[in-house]
Design a protein around this motif. Sequence first.
Motif, PDB file in Angstrom:
ATOM      1  N   ASP A 206      39.348 -25.219   0.733  1.00  0.00           N
ATOM      2  CA  ASP A 206      39.445 -23.783   0.482  1.00  0.00           C
ATOM      3  C   ASP A 206      39.789 -23.537  -0.978  1.00  0.00           C
ATOM      4  O   ASP A 206      40.459 -24.349  -1.614  1.00  0.00           O
ATOM      5  CB  ASP A 206      40.531 -23.177   1.385  1.00  0.00           C
ATOM      6  CG  ASP A 206      40.587 -21.660   1.337  1.00  0.00           C
ATOM      7  OD1 ASP A 206      39.558 -21.046   1.027  1.00  0.00           O
ATOM      8  OD2 ASP A 206      41.667 -21.106   1.611  1.00  0.00           O
ATOM      9  N   GLN A 207      39.308 -22.416  -1.500  1.00  0.00           N
ATOM     10  CA  GLN A 207      39.720 -21.888  -2.795  1.00  0.00           C
ATOM     11  C   GLN A 207      40.338 -20.537  -2.510  1.00  0.00           C
ATOM     12  O   GLN A 207      39.756 -19.732  -1.804  1.00  0.00           O
ATOM     13  CB  GLN A 207      38.515 -21.696  -3.732  1.00  0.00           C
ATOM     14  CG  GLN A 207      37.816 -22.955  -4.126  1.00  0.00           C
ATOM     15  CD  GLN A 207      38.455 -23.632  -5.333  1.00  0.00           C
ATOM     16  OE1 GLN A 207      39.568 -23.312  -5.724  1.00  0.00           O
ATOM     17  NE2 GLN A 207      37.758 -24.586  -5.888  1.00  0.00           N
TER      18      GLN A 207
ATOM     19  N   VAL B 281      46.664 -32.203   4.111  1.00  0.00           N
ATOM     20  CA  VAL B 281      46.051 -31.065   3.435  1.00  0.00           C
ATOM     21  C   VAL B 281      47.091 -30.533   2.457  1.00  0.00           C
ATOM     22  O   VAL B 281      48.191 -30.167   2.850  1.00  0.00           O
ATOM     23  CB  VAL B 281      45.638 -29.967   4.435  1.00  0.00           C
ATOM     24  CG1 VAL B 281      45.087 -28.758   3.720  1.00  0.00           C
ATOM     25  CG2 VAL B 281      44.616 -30.510   5.416  1.00  0.00           C
ATOM     26  N   VAL B 282      46.742 -30.526   1.161  1.00  0.00           N
ATOM     27  CA  VAL B 282      47.675 -30.095   0.116  1.00  0.00           C
ATOM     28  C   VAL B 282      47.054 -28.979  -0.708  1.00  0.00           C
ATOM     29  O   VAL B 282      45.835 -28.905  -0.867  1.00  0.00           O
ATOM     30  CB  VAL B 282      48.079 -31.263  -0.810  1.00  0.00           C
ATOM     31  CG1 VAL B 282      48.897 -32.281  -0.077  1.00  0.00           C
ATOM     32  CG2 VAL B 282      46.876 -31.908  -1.438  1.00  0.00           C
ATOM     33  N   ARG B 283      47.919 -28.104  -1.224  1.00  0.00           N
ATOM     34  CA  ARG B 283      47.490 -27.034  -2.130  1.00  0.00           C
ATOM     35  C   ARG B 283      47.880 -27.435  -3.544  1.00  0.00           C
ATOM     36  O   ARG B 283      49.049 -27.634  -3.847  1.00  0.00           O
ATOM     37  CB  ARG B 283      48.183 -25.728  -1.787  1.00  0.00           C
ATOM     38  CG  ARG B 283      47.576 -25.022  -0.628  1.00  0.00           C
ATOM     39  CD  ARG B 283      48.194 -23.645  -0.480  1.00  0.00           C
ATOM     40  NE  ARG B 283      47.552 -22.943   0.613  1.00  0.00           N
ATOM     41  CZ  ARG B 283      47.866 -21.717   0.987  1.00  0.00           C
ATOM     42  NH1 ARG B 283      48.819 -21.060   0.357  1.00  0.00           N
ATOM     43  NH2 ARG B 283      47.234 -21.151   1.984  1.00  0.00           N
TER      44      ARG B 283
ATOM     45  N   TYR C 157      44.748 -21.249  -6.154  1.00  0.00           N
ATOM     46  CA  TYR C 157      44.970 -22.618  -5.678  1.00  0.00           C
ATOM     47  C   TYR C 157      43.677 -23.195  -5.112  1.00  0.00           C
ATOM     48  O   TYR C 157      42.734 -22.480  -4.812  1.00  0.00           O
ATOM     49  CB  TYR C 157      46.078 -22.672  -4.618  1.00  0.00           C
ATOM     50  CG  TYR C 157      45.746 -21.978  -3.319  1.00  0.00           C
ATOM     51  CD1 TYR C 157      45.032 -22.630  -2.321  1.00  0.00           C
ATOM     52  CD2 TYR C 157      46.137 -20.671  -3.084  1.00  0.00           C
ATOM     53  CE1 TYR C 157      44.719 -21.998  -1.136  1.00  0.00           C
ATOM     54  CE2 TYR C 157      45.836 -20.031  -1.902  1.00  0.00           C
ATOM     55  CZ  TYR C 157      45.125 -20.698  -0.931  1.00  0.00           C
ATOM     56  OH  TYR C 157      44.811 -20.071   0.240  1.00  0.00           O
ATOM     57  N   THR C 158      43.662 -24.506  -4.968  1.00  0.00           N
ATOM     58  CA  THR C 158      42.604 -25.230  -4.293  1.00  0.00           C
ATOM     59  C   THR C 158      43.261 -26.040  -3.187  1.00  0.00           C
ATOM     60  O   THR C 158      44.239 -26.754  -3.423  1.00  0.00           O
ATOM     61  CB  THR C 158      41.878 -26.184  -5.270  1.00  0.00           C
ATOM     62  OG1 THR C 158      41.314 -25.413  -6.319  1.00  0.00           O
ATOM     63  CG2 THR C 158      40.766 -26.947  -4.566  1.00  0.00           C
ATOM     64  N   GLU C 159      42.748 -25.925  -1.971  1.00  0.00           N
ATOM     65  CA  GLU C 159      43.290 -26.661  -0.845  1.00  0.00           C
ATOM     66  C   GLU C 159      42.419 -27.906  -0.634  1.00  0.00           C
ATOM     67  O   GLU C 159      41.207 -27.810  -0.483  1.00  0.00           O
ATOM     68  CB  GLU C 159      43.274 -25.776   0.397  1.00  0.00           C
ATOM     69  CG  GLU C 159      44.242 -26.212   1.456  1.00  0.00           C
ATOM     70  CD  GLU C 159      44.442 -25.126   2.488  1.00  0.00           C
ATOM     71  OE1 GLU C 159      43.582 -25.009   3.387  1.00  0.00           O
ATOM     72  OE2 GLU C 159      45.440 -24.401   2.387  1.00  0.00           O
TER      73      GLU C 159
ATOM     74  N   LYS D  27      41.796 -31.708   1.379  1.00  0.00           N
ATOM     75  CA  LYS D  27      42.077 -32.609   2.499  1.00  0.00           C
ATOM     76  C   LYS D  27      41.844 -34.023   1.996  1.00  0.00           C
ATOM     77  O   LYS D  27      40.759 -34.362   1.530  1.00  0.00           O
ATOM     78  CB  LYS D  27      41.168 -32.320   3.700  1.00  0.00           C
ATOM     79  CG  LYS D  27      41.464 -33.254   4.835  1.00  0.00           C
ATOM     80  CD  LYS D  27      40.733 -32.901   6.074  1.00  0.00           C
ATOM     81  CE  LYS D  27      41.188 -33.873   7.159  1.00  0.00           C
ATOM     82  NZ  LYS D  27      40.613 -33.608   8.426  1.00  0.00           N
TER      83      LYS D  27
END
Length: 104
Positions: free
Chosen positions: A65-66, A19-21, A93-95, A97
Amino acid sequence: MYAVIRSGGKQYRVTEGDVVRVEKLSAQVGEKINLDDVLMVGSKGDVKIGAPRVEGSTVQAEVVDQGRGRKIDVTKFKRRKNYRRHHGHRQSYTELKITGISAG
């Protein structure tokens, strides 16, 4: 298998399940996206390096996620000059997966 992708002017080393931002992308939560800007793909002994991209390779991701990051306070101050400036900033940011990597 891992890949190095570029998003928002930054590079990220990702593997499946990470999971990266990243910088904000225009996608809804739950939407699946393909990241085509893959700079390198590798596994145990086999590495493909692009010039500048690895042709035909993609990274599949799902938007988790946003959001917006923590607030950063910016203060400018010059002594004895009655000069003070203060403002804050929150980066969006946008997270993501990572669901799959295809080497092409």
